[in-house]
Structures are given as structure tokens and as C-alpha cells.
Design a protein around this motif. Structure first.
Motif, PDB file in Angstrom:
ATOM      1  N   UNK A  23      57.954  34.579  32.387  1.00 39.92           N
ATOM      2  CA  UNK A  23      56.490  34.104  31.046  1.00 39.92           C
ATOM      3  C   UNK A  23      55.772  32.891  31.127  1.00 39.92           C
ATOM      4  N   UNK A  24      56.612  32.020  32.235  1.00 36.42           N
ATOM      5  CA  UNK A  24      56.223  30.237  32.287  1.00 36.42           C
ATOM      6  C   UNK A  24      55.065  30.977  33.842  1.00 36.42           C
ATOM      7  N   UNK A  25      54.891  31.763  34.361  1.00 34.56           N
ATOM      8  CA  UNK A  25      53.193  32.297  34.870  1.00 34.56           C
ATOM      9  C   UNK A  25      52.610  33.093  33.897  1.00 34.56           C
ATOM     10  N   UNK A  26      52.897  33.902  33.129  1.00 36.32           N
ATOM     11  CA  UNK A  26      52.123  34.395  32.424  1.00 36.32           C
ATOM     12  C   UNK A  26      51.442  33.142  31.093  1.00 36.32           C
ATOM     13  N   UNK A  27      51.952  32.394  31.115  1.00 38.72           N
ATOM     14  CA  UNK A  27      51.509  31.502  30.060  1.00 38.72           C
ATOM     15  C   UNK A  27      50.484  30.389  30.858  1.00 38.72           C
ATOM     16  N   UNK A  28      50.722  30.148  32.415  1.00 36.10           N
ATOM     17  CA  UNK A  28      50.226  28.855  33.039  1.00 36.10           C
ATOM     18  C   UNK A  28      49.502  28.952  33.885  1.00 36.10           C
ATOM     19  N   UNK A  29      50.452  30.341  34.471  1.00 35.29           N
ATOM     20  CA  UNK A  29      49.378  31.096  36.490  1.00 35.29           C
ATOM     21  C   UNK A  29      49.287  32.238  35.889  1.00 35.29           C
ATOM     22  N   UNK A  30      48.093  32.384  35.034  1.00 30.08           N
ATOM     23  CA  UNK A  30      48.066  34.023  35.397  1.00 30.08           C
ATOM     24  C   UNK A  30      47.307  34.387  36.085  1.00 30.08           C
ATOM     25  N   UNK A  32      49.112  34.719  39.363  1.00 36.89           N
ATOM     26  CA  UNK A  32      50.771  35.008  39.222  1.00 36.89           C
ATOM     27  C   UNK A  32      51.376  36.094  39.061  1.00 36.89           C
ATOM     28  N   UNK A  33      51.679  37.718  39.593  1.00 36.65           N
ATOM     29  CA  UNK A  33      52.001  38.155  39.078  1.00 36.65           C
ATOM     30  C   UNK A  33      53.616  37.821  39.484  1.00 36.65           C
ATOM     31  N   UNK A  34      54.709  38.562  38.119  1.00 37.21           N
ATOM     32  CA  UNK A  34      55.911  38.625  38.730  1.00 37.21           C
ATOM     33  C   UNK A  34      57.053  40.242  39.169  1.00 37.21           C
ATOM     34  N   UNK A  35      57.378  39.977  39.772  1.00 38.02           N
ATOM     35  CA  UNK A  35      57.250  41.533  39.806  1.00 38.02           C
ATOM     36  C   UNK A  35      59.351  41.832  39.991  1.00 38.02           C
ATOM     37  N   UNK A  36      59.834  42.004  38.799  1.00 35.07           N
ATOM     38  CA  UNK A  36      61.531  41.911  39.092  1.00 35.07           C
ATOM     39  C   UNK A  36      62.633  43.453  39.151  1.00 35.07           C
ATOM     40  N   UNK A  37      62.163  43.599  40.189  1.00 28.69           N
ATOM     41  CA  UNK A  37      62.859  45.095  40.668  1.00 28.69           C
ATOM     42  C   UNK A  37      64.723  44.692  40.393  1.00 28.69           C
TER      43      UNK A  37
END
Length: 217
Positions: A23-30, A32-37
Motif C-alpha cells: 500500500x505504501x508503494x502504491x501511494x508513494x512509489x508507483x 515499485x511493484x510488490x509481490x506477496x507470494x
């Protein structure tokens, strides 16, 4: 840049820290893609899945630097897997209260199993010793796998950064500090806190800065 968040024992793809990071990356660092396997499976399967994810996310390289565009973030047992993968393929990684000796710390499940059965009932390699909250059915074979894949060194210490809480109630932070510092990795020790890194949300700006620096190394 791609971040792969590697959760710990008794967690899953929807772990608090993983969701906060995304959520932080979506709002502040678009960028950056976060993968959560979800990694509730045997350790061999975890490594296979992570290597496959990294290969997919690294299909695109930075044209100028030719560097990897994937960074790992591993918490607790996820820190163990992150170190293992980093040692194998030179992938940058940030570790949060990492487990360094799962072949020892997870032995408690085997001990509990033995104490809860008749002495004549021998444990088989496939006997389930513990089922995690996420559904991983831990067996003696899994414990043996960890024993066969002990982390004795850090092959690329310039690619590894560690965040430790002195107040970690589950893992020995001094043991982790001594190991990673001895291997030349960057270690930051914070006073107090807990194993879950309850203040992780407050530290996200610093965490992202550390991750960007690791990606450049």
C-alpha cells in the motif's frame, strides 16, 4: 523495481508487513511493484517458487546498468529463505529479524510430537509435526531439509542489509547480529521492539530508501 515480500512462519500472502509495504508503494512509489507470494509449502517448493518469480520479474533489466530489478524483503523464516536465494543468485535482499538456524528453532515441533506419543510409535519422515496458520504441514523431512541447507556464510554481503529488534522475543537478535556482521553485511540494530516489527509502518520511508540502495549495489 519489483519487491518480493517473503513472509515468515505462521503467516501468508496477506501478512501485515507485506500489505503495508504494498500500500505504501502504491501511494508513494508507483514505480515499485510488490509481490506477496503465499509460501506455505515445503522449503524445497518455496525455493523453487521464489526462483521462478525472480526469473519472471528479471526478464526486463535496466538497460544502462544491467542490474537486477528485483529485491527481496524477508521476515523471520522468510529472512532465511531470502539469504539462501541471495547466496545462490546474487539477489539484493533486506532481512527483518531473520531466522538463521531453522534446523534448530523448528526442532521444537519434533520434540512436541515425540512427547505427545507412545515411545513405540516411531516418527516417520512424512508425519505432520505442526500445521502453520497458513496451512503448511511441517514434517520431519522439512526439518531435515533445513539441516541440509544451513546458512554458514553470506556470499554477497554487499547485497544484504539486516534490520534487527533487540526486543525480539522469538529469535536471538544477538546471534543474528554476530552472524551477519561477521559476514560483512550491513546490520542495523534497533532498541526495544518485537519479533513482528510492530512499528514497520513508521519505518517504511527508511525501508524504501534502503531497498533502492540495495538495488544499485
Amino acid at each position: 523495481m519489483n519487491l518480493i515480500y517473503i513472509h515468515g512462519l505462521d503467516s501468508d500472502a496477506n501478512s501485515t508487513k507485506g500489505l503495508l509495504l504494498e500500500k505504501y508503494c502504491q501511494h508513494h512509489h508507483p514505480d515499485i511493484t510488490v509481490l506477496r507470494p503465499d509460501l506455505n509449502k515445503s522449503p524445497a517448493q518455496v525455493c523453487e517458487q521464489l526462483l521462478s518469480l525472480i526469473e519472471e520479474s528479471n526478464n526486463s533489466k535496466d538497460a544502462e546498468t544491467k542490474s537486477s530489478n528485483t529485491v527481496l524483503v524477508g521476515s523471520s523464516l522468510g529472512g532465511y529463505f531470502s539469504t539462501l536465494i541471495s547466496n545462490q543468485i546474487d539477489c539484493p535482499t533486506l532481512l527483518l529479524n531473520p531466522s538463521t538456524q531453522p534446523h534448530i528453532t523448528l526442532q521444537r515441533f519434533s520434540d512436541n510430537s515425540v512427547s505427545n506419543q507412545d515411545s513405540s510409535d516411531a516418527l516417520s519422515d512424512n508425519k505432520v509435526l505442526h500445521t502453520t496458520a497458513g496451512g503448511w504441514r511441517i514434517t520431519l523431512s522439512d526439518l531435515q531439509w533445513f539441516a541440509d541447507h544451513r546458512i554458514s556464510q553470506v556470499n554477497y554481503p554487499n547485497k544484504v542489509a539486516v534490520l534487527l529488534k533487540q526486543g525480539d522475543e522469538l529469535l536471538n537478535s544477538k546471534l543474528s547480529q554476530a552472524f551477519y556482521e561477521g559476514q560483512g553485511a550491513a546490520v542495523t540494530v534497533q532498541a526495544g521492539g518485537d519479533h513482528r516489527f510492530s512499528d514497520f509502518g513508521e519505518q517504511l520511508p527508511m525501508v524504501i530508501e534502503m531497498l533502492r540502495e540495495l538495488a544499485k549495489s
